[in-house]
Scaffold this active site. Structure first.
Site, PDB file in Angstrom:
ATOM      1  N   HIS A  28       0.819  -1.207   0.000  1.00 28.30           N
ATOM      2  CA  HIS A  28       0.000   0.000   0.000  1.00 28.30           C
ATOM      3  C   HIS A  28       0.854   1.258   0.000  1.00 28.30           C
ATOM      4  CE1 HIS A  28      -3.770  -2.137   0.494  1.00 28.30           C
ATOM      5  NE2 HIS A  28      -3.267  -2.822   1.511  1.00 28.30           N
ATOM      6  N   ARG A  53       7.236  -6.159   3.151  1.00 24.58           N
ATOM      7  CA  ARG A  53       6.019  -6.766   2.628  1.00 24.58           C
ATOM      8  C   ARG A  53       5.923  -6.518   1.125  1.00 24.58           C
ATOM      9  NH1 ARG A  53      -0.061  -5.519   4.796  1.00 24.58           N
ATOM     10  NH2 ARG A  53       0.369  -3.431   3.982  1.00 24.58           N
ATOM     11  N   ASP A  67      16.705 -11.610  -3.666  1.00 29.43           N
ATOM     12  CA  ASP A  67      17.973 -11.279  -4.308  1.00 29.43           C
ATOM     13  C   ASP A  67      18.480  -9.895  -3.900  1.00 29.43           C
ATOM     14  OD1 ASP A  67      18.065 -13.734  -5.519  1.00 29.43           O
ATOM     15  OD2 ASP A  67      17.614 -13.013  -7.544  1.00 29.43           O
ATOM     16  N   GLU A 132      -5.718 -12.166   7.098  1.00 28.49           N
ATOM     17  CA  GLU A 132      -6.529 -10.951   7.014  1.00 28.49           C
ATOM     18  C   GLU A 132      -7.855 -11.176   6.285  1.00 28.49           C
ATOM     19  OE1 GLU A 132      -4.203  -7.930   5.030  1.00 28.49           O
ATOM     20  OE2 GLU A 132      -3.068  -9.406   3.898  1.00 28.49           O
ATOM     21  N   ASP A 158      -8.255  -5.369   6.849  1.00 22.56           N
ATOM     22  CA  ASP A 158      -8.837  -6.231   5.829  1.00 22.56           C
ATOM     23  C   ASP A 158      -9.724  -7.299   6.451  1.00 22.56           C
ATOM     24  OD1 ASP A 158      -8.046  -5.478   3.083  1.00 22.56           O
ATOM     25  OD2 ASP A 158      -6.023  -5.657   3.870  1.00 22.56           O
TER      26      ASP A 158
END
Length: 248
Positions: A28, A53, A67, A132, A158
């Site tokens: 977000h 995240r 990576d 969520e 959520d």
């Protein structure tokens, strides 16, 4: 706390604050690979744990994050054991998983300067999956049973939407669902975290067994702080009274 601004400078400010852990968010927030890399470099050396995240539980995206040097992943919207297994597989090289091999090109392996990186890479990664939705709550025990799922994290916003009470993170049914998951995590011997900006709610979840809690966000602190300055120093506009209608 959340680090959502996309700024390495803000990330470094937060890293030196004395907080235990930061979540650099790309679900977000305006974060891409380049800004995440810059923030990892900015916070390196500070005594703080950093989770990142990604925007989606996707094998290719997770490969790119690993990576870059991300070691602690928070995978959003995990609704089943199968989705948790997919997230874990994306963090492991074959035959344990499906992570693509590019260590010679990767910061994670220090461009093949880390001896035996391919053999030991899985030991350097933690996978936290986000609960969520009502489906995830119902499947929480199965999700927790997935090998190499290291922790779960509850997203009340959520979850509230999924339960039909959009915007009501403090709804008793939402809190009960979160606490159910905290209890399940304790029974499974795995840590559980939760997002809770309200101090009373945060302390309640800690008392209920949460191991880690997000209690603020860089952008929220800046928004509320700047609003407080405006309220203190900028005069409010004068609202003229409406004209009194003529009497009949």
């Amino acid at each position: 706390m959340w680090v959502c601004s996309g700024s390495p400078l803000v990330a470094e400010l937060c890293a030196g604050s004395g907080l235990d852990w930061l979540l650099v968010d790309a679900e977000h927030s305006p974060n891409g690979l380049e800004s995440i890399l810059a923030q990892l470099q900015a916070v390196n050396g500070y005594p703080v744990h950093v989770l990142v995240r990604p925007p989606v539980n996707d094998t290719v995206v997770i490969k790119q994050y690993l990576d870059l040097g991300v070691q602690n992943l928070l995978i959003p919207m995990v609704n089943s054991a199968a989705e948790a297994e997919s997230a874990v597989a994306a963090t492991r090289y074959p035959p344990q998983g499906v992570r693509g091999v590019g260590s010679a090109l990767a910061r994670a392996a220090r461009w093949n300067r880390i001896p035996d990186y391919l053999a030991r890479a899985g030991e350097t990664v933690s996978v936290t999956v986000q609960i969520e939705s009502t489906a995830a709550v119902e499947a929480v025990e199965d999700i927790l049973a997935v090998d190499a799922v290291d922790a779960i994290f509850l997203g009340p916003s959520d979850l509230a939407a999924s339960m039909g009470v959009l915007g009501q993170q403090e709804h008793p049914e939402v809190i009960a669902a979160v606490e159910r998951c905290l209890t399940a995590a304790k029974a499974a011997g795995k840590p559980a975290g939760v997002n809770a900006f309200n101090e009373g709610t945060a302390r309640g979840y800690l008392a209920a067994g949460a191991s880690f809690v997000l209690v603020g966000a860089d952008v929220a602190l800046l928004a509320r702080g700047s609003e407080a300055l405006a309220a203190k120093y900028v005069p409010s506009p004068v609202v003229e009274p409406a004209e009194t209608p003529a009497s009949y």
